[in-house]
Write a protein that holds these residues in place. Structure first.
Motif, PDB file in Angstrom:
ATOM      1  N   VAL A  89       0.876  -1.173   0.000  1.00 30.56           N
ATOM      2  CA  VAL A  89       0.000   0.000   0.000  1.00 30.56           C
ATOM      3  C   VAL A  89       0.914   1.224   0.000  1.00 30.56           C
ATOM      4  O   VAL A  89       1.818   1.314   0.825  1.00 30.56           O
ATOM      5  N   HIS A  90       0.698   2.136  -0.924  1.00 27.93           N
ATOM      6  CA  HIS A  90       1.641   3.257  -1.043  1.00 27.93           C
ATOM      7  C   HIS A  90       0.985   4.599  -0.769  1.00 27.93           C
ATOM      8  O   HIS A  90      -0.228   4.766  -0.908  1.00 27.93           O
ATOM      9  N   GLY A  91       1.818   5.543  -0.357  1.00 25.83           N
ATOM     10  CA  GLY A  91       1.393   6.932  -0.219  1.00 25.83           C
ATOM     11  C   GLY A  91       1.736   7.706  -1.480  1.00 25.83           C
ATOM     12  O   GLY A  91       1.873   7.140  -2.552  1.00 25.83           O
ATOM     13  N   GLY A  92       1.903   9.021  -1.309  1.00 23.78           N
ATOM     14  CA  GLY A  92       2.236   9.870  -2.451  1.00 23.78           C
ATOM     15  C   GLY A  92       1.977  11.334  -2.169  1.00 23.78           C
ATOM     16  O   GLY A  92       1.787  12.128  -3.095  1.00 23.78           O
ATOM     17  N   GLY A  93       1.988  11.703  -0.879  1.00 20.59           N
ATOM     18  CA  GLY A  93       1.723  13.089  -0.504  1.00 20.59           C
ATOM     19  C   GLY A  93       2.623  14.105  -1.183  1.00 20.59           C
ATOM     20  O   GLY A  93       2.124  15.102  -1.737  1.00 20.59           O
ATOM     21  N   MET A 137      -4.024  16.379   7.907  1.00 22.71           N
ATOM     22  CA  MET A 137      -4.831  15.879   6.796  1.00 22.71           C
ATOM     23  C   MET A 137      -4.939  16.937   5.702  1.00 22.71           C
ATOM     24  O   MET A 137      -5.193  18.110   5.983  1.00 22.71           O
ATOM     25  N   ARG A 138      -4.761  16.512   4.450  1.00 25.84           N
ATOM     26  CA  ARG A 138      -4.865  17.444   3.331  1.00 25.84           C
ATOM     27  C   ARG A 138      -6.322  17.765   3.045  1.00 25.84           C
ATOM     28  O   ARG A 138      -7.131  16.854   2.790  1.00 25.84           O
ATOM     29  N   VAL A 139      -6.680  19.029   3.099  1.00 23.97           N
ATOM     30  CA  VAL A 139      -8.028  19.444   2.721  1.00 23.97           C
ATOM     31  C   VAL A 139      -8.183  19.185   1.224  1.00 23.97           C
ATOM     32  O   VAL A 139      -7.375  19.643   0.411  1.00 23.97           O
ATOM     33  N   THR A 140      -9.237  18.418   0.862  1.00 24.44           N
ATOM     34  CA  THR A 140      -9.340  17.909  -0.500  1.00 24.44           C
ATOM     35  C   THR A 140     -10.684  18.287  -1.119  1.00 24.44           C
ATOM     36  O   THR A 140     -11.701  17.618  -0.894  1.00 24.44           O
ATOM     37  N   ASP A 141     -10.688  19.364  -1.915  1.00 20.02           N
ATOM     38  CA  ASP A 141     -11.907  19.720  -2.642  1.00 20.02           C
ATOM     39  C   ASP A 141     -11.991  18.867  -3.907  1.00 20.02           C
ATOM     40  O   ASP A 141     -11.136  18.012  -4.162  1.00 20.02           O
ATOM     41  N   SER A 142     -13.007  19.091  -4.717  1.00 22.05           N
ATOM     42  CA  SER A 142     -13.231  18.243  -5.893  1.00 22.05           C
ATOM     43  C   SER A 142     -12.063  18.305  -6.881  1.00 22.05           C
ATOM     44  O   SER A 142     -11.630  17.280  -7.429  1.00 22.05           O
ATOM     45  N   GLU A 143     -11.535  19.512  -7.116  1.00 21.71           N
ATOM     46  CA  GLU A 143     -10.408  19.659  -8.042  1.00 21.71           C
ATOM     47  C   GLU A 143      -9.170  18.952  -7.505  1.00 21.71           C
ATOM     48  O   GLU A 143      -8.456  18.267  -8.244  1.00 21.71           O
ATOM     49  N   THR A 144      -8.918  19.095  -6.197  1.00 19.59           N
ATOM     50  CA  THR A 144      -7.770  18.414  -5.597  1.00 19.59           C
ATOM     51  C   THR A 144      -7.946  16.907  -5.659  1.00 19.59           C
ATOM     52  O   THR A 144      -6.980  16.172  -5.895  1.00 19.59           O
ATOM     53  N   GLN A 167       4.284  13.917  -3.963  1.00 19.93           N
ATOM     54  CA  GLN A 167       4.002  13.960  -5.403  1.00 19.93           C
ATOM     55  C   GLN A 167       2.708  14.728  -5.675  1.00 19.93           C
ATOM     56  O   GLN A 167       2.612  15.492  -6.644  1.00 19.93           O
ATOM     57  N   ILE A 168       1.704  14.541  -4.822  1.00 21.00           N
ATOM     58  CA  ILE A 168       0.451  15.298  -4.959  1.00 21.00           C
ATOM     59  C   ILE A 168       0.723  16.789  -4.765  1.00 21.00           C
ATOM     60  O   ILE A 168       0.257  17.631  -5.539  1.00 21.00           O
ATOM     61  N   GLY A 169       1.502  17.103  -3.732  1.00 21.41           N
ATOM     62  CA  GLY A 169       1.830  18.499  -3.452  1.00 21.41           C
ATOM     63  C   GLY A 169       2.552  19.171  -4.607  1.00 21.41           C
ATOM     64  O   GLY A 169       2.260  20.330  -4.946  1.00 21.41           O
ATOM     65  N   HIS A 170       3.484  18.454  -5.236  1.00 22.76           N
ATOM     66  CA  HIS A 170       4.237  19.023  -6.355  1.00 22.76           C
ATOM     67  C   HIS A 170       3.326  19.323  -7.540  1.00 22.76           C
ATOM     68  O   HIS A 170       3.442  20.382  -8.181  1.00 22.76           O
ATOM     69  N   LEU A 171       2.404  18.400  -7.851  1.00 26.48           N
ATOM     70  CA  LEU A 171       1.517  18.632  -8.992  1.00 26.48           C
ATOM     71  C   LEU A 171       0.529  19.761  -8.693  1.00 26.48           C
ATOM     72  O   LEU A 171       0.231  20.585  -9.564  1.00 26.48           O
ATOM     73  N   LEU A 172       0.029  19.823  -7.465  1.00 32.34           N
ATOM     74  CA  LEU A 172      -0.852  20.927  -7.093  1.00 32.34           C
ATOM     75  C   LEU A 172      -0.135  22.267  -7.259  1.00 32.34           C
ATOM     76  O   LEU A 172      -0.717  23.249  -7.751  1.00 32.34           O
ATOM     77  N   GLU A 173       1.121  22.292  -6.863  1.00 35.30           N
ATOM     78  CA  GLU A 173       1.910  23.522  -6.999  1.00 35.30           C
ATOM     79  C   GLU A 173       2.082  23.903  -8.458  1.00 35.30           C
ATOM     80  O   GLU A 173       1.992  25.084  -8.821  1.00 35.30           O
ATOM     81  N   ARG A 174       2.300  22.906  -9.306  1.00 37.42           N
ATOM     82  CA  ARG A 174       2.491  23.162 -10.739  1.00 37.42           C
ATOM     83  C   ARG A 174       1.239  23.752 -11.372  1.00 37.42           C
ATOM     84  O   ARG A 174       1.320  24.558 -12.316  1.00 37.42           O
ATOM     85  N   VAL A 175       0.044  23.352 -10.886  1.00 38.59           N
ATOM     86  CA  VAL A 175      -1.192  23.874 -11.469  1.00 38.59           C
ATOM     87  C   VAL A 175      -1.675  25.119 -10.723  1.00 38.59           C
ATOM     88  O   VAL A 175      -2.772  25.627 -10.979  1.00 38.59           O
ATOM     89  N   GLY A 176      -0.841  25.607  -9.782  1.00 34.79           N
ATOM     90  CA  GLY A 176      -1.158  26.839  -9.079  1.00 34.79           C
ATOM     91  C   GLY A 176      -2.150  26.697  -7.951  1.00 34.79           C
ATOM     92  O   GLY A 176      -2.814  27.682  -7.577  1.00 34.79           O
ATOM     93  N   LYS A 177      -2.253  25.491  -7.384  1.00 33.09           N
ATOM     94  CA  LYS A 177      -3.204  25.268  -6.300  1.00 33.09           C
ATOM     95  C   LYS A 177      -2.433  25.025  -5.002  1.00 33.09           C
ATOM     96  O   LYS A 177      -1.569  24.156  -4.936  1.00 33.09           O
ATOM     97  N   GLN A 178      -2.762  25.773  -3.983  1.00 30.69           N
ATOM     98  CA  GLN A 178      -2.037  25.681  -2.719  1.00 30.69           C
ATOM     99  C   GLN A 178      -2.582  24.548  -1.859  1.00 30.69           C
ATOM    100  O   GLN A 178      -3.786  24.348  -1.743  1.00 30.69           O
ATOM    101  N   SER A 179      -1.662  23.779  -1.243  1.00 25.27           N
ATOM    102  CA  SER A 179      -2.056  22.704  -0.340  1.00 25.27           C
ATOM    103  C   SER A 179      -2.383  23.279   1.031  1.00 25.27           C
ATOM    104  O   SER A 179      -1.701  24.174   1.524  1.00 25.27           O
TER     105      SER A 179
END
Length: 305
Positions: free
Chosen positions: A72-76, A96-103, A78-90
């Motif tokens: 079972v793997h994580g990936g926090g 716990m990461r607040v996760t809206d529909s786009e996230t 990697q998620i943070g890096h892609l969110l940053e690339r699309v201009g979305k702040q974590s």
């Protein structure tokens, strides 16, 4: 002639060391053959090339000697890096990461696509047979929305916090995992769950690993971290813990912060049928192999009693 003799002595010493390691591993191979071992893969072990390859070799070796590893793997990050690339702040609340529909869309893309497939491919490169899954496949991880509260000083009462699409495990459907294990595949699971209405949820990978281990009645649950394990207040490694000792360590403040949910996850697993749980240092090359095949181990052992 002296140079040749030195080389011969070196080769002999290496051979003797290998023989000694194999002899030490034999009783563990015999003991755990046919048993299921759930490994939560995360931290540095997912980002450093030597550690990534070492992990894949360990998992393949476990399978080759008759064990049934489930990853079972994580990936926090990697998620943070892609969110940053699309201009979305974590944003995080109580870890716990607040996760809206786009996230959530990005979480599924990263965990179910990029990270999961990379791990499967890595295992294949070391001659293993792996199958990647998310909780949506075969209704594997049945989820519900996580409810979190925090004390509101203005109201002088607990207040419900909405984390969005952050979930917890309601049930693990083992049918797909049982089929894959019986056919000698290594399941690799991304921690994305789904509820009865088809809504996706981002779930902490430690929690998923613990629930998978419980559902499969696993012999071991292993949680890879970026620390040596649980340390006492002087920095020494603690091991051989049970429910009573964990309660004392929580009470005196030894267990706190990010280690607390890991310990609680491990403890809950062993209290629900898993033989032992291990919090191990994923920064050590071949940490999984050292924990499974040697007398010493590389982390904190937790048992029910």
């Amino acid at each position: 002639m002296m140079r040749v003799q030195s080389t011969l002595n070196l080769n002999k010493a290496q051979a003797q060391n290998i023989a000694s390691v194999l002899a030490e591993a034999l009783p563990y191979i015999q003991r755990f053959s046919g048993k299921t071992i759930v490994v939560k893969y995360g931290g540095n072990a997912m980002t450093e090339e030597a550690l990534k390859n070492g992990f894949a070799r360990d998992i393949v070796l476990m399978k080759l000697v008759g064990m049934n590893p489930v990853v079972v793997h994580g990936g926090g990050p990697q998620i943070g890096h892609l969110l940053e690339r699309v201009g979305k702040q974590s944003k995080f609340i109580q870890g716990m990461r607040v996760t809206d529909s786009e996230t959530m869309d990005i979480v599924e893309m990263v965990l179910g696509g990029m990270v999961n497939k990379e791990i499967v491919n890595l295992i294949h490169q070391h001659n293993g047979n792996a199958v990647g899954l998310t909780g949506k496949d075969g209704n594997l991880i049945q989820a519900r929305k996580m409810e979190m509260t925090a004390f509101n000083e203005d109201l002088n009462a607990p207040e419900l916090i909405d984390l969005g699409h952050v979930g917890e495990v309601a049930k693990i459907n083992t049918k797909v995992l049982d089929m894959l294990i019986q056919d000698d595949f290594i399941p690799v699971i991304a921690p994305v769950g789904v509820d009865q209405n088809g809504q996706s949820y981002n779930i902490n990978a430690d929690l998923v690993a613990g629930k998978v281990a419980e559902a499969l009645n696993a012999e071991k649950l292993m949680l890879l971290t970026n620390t040596p394990g649980l340390l006492d207040k002087t920095g020494d490694l603690l091991t051989g813990l049970n429910a009573d000792s964990v309660a004392r360590l929580i009470g005196d403040g030894t267990i706190y912060g990010g280690m607390l949910p890991k310990i609680q996850c491990a403890l809950e697993a062993v209290e629900n049928g898993v033989r032992s749980a291990h919090i191990i240092d994923g920064r050590v090359e071949h940490a999984v192999m050292l924990e499974v095949f040697t007398d010493e181990g590389v982390g904190t052992l937790i048992t029910a009693k």
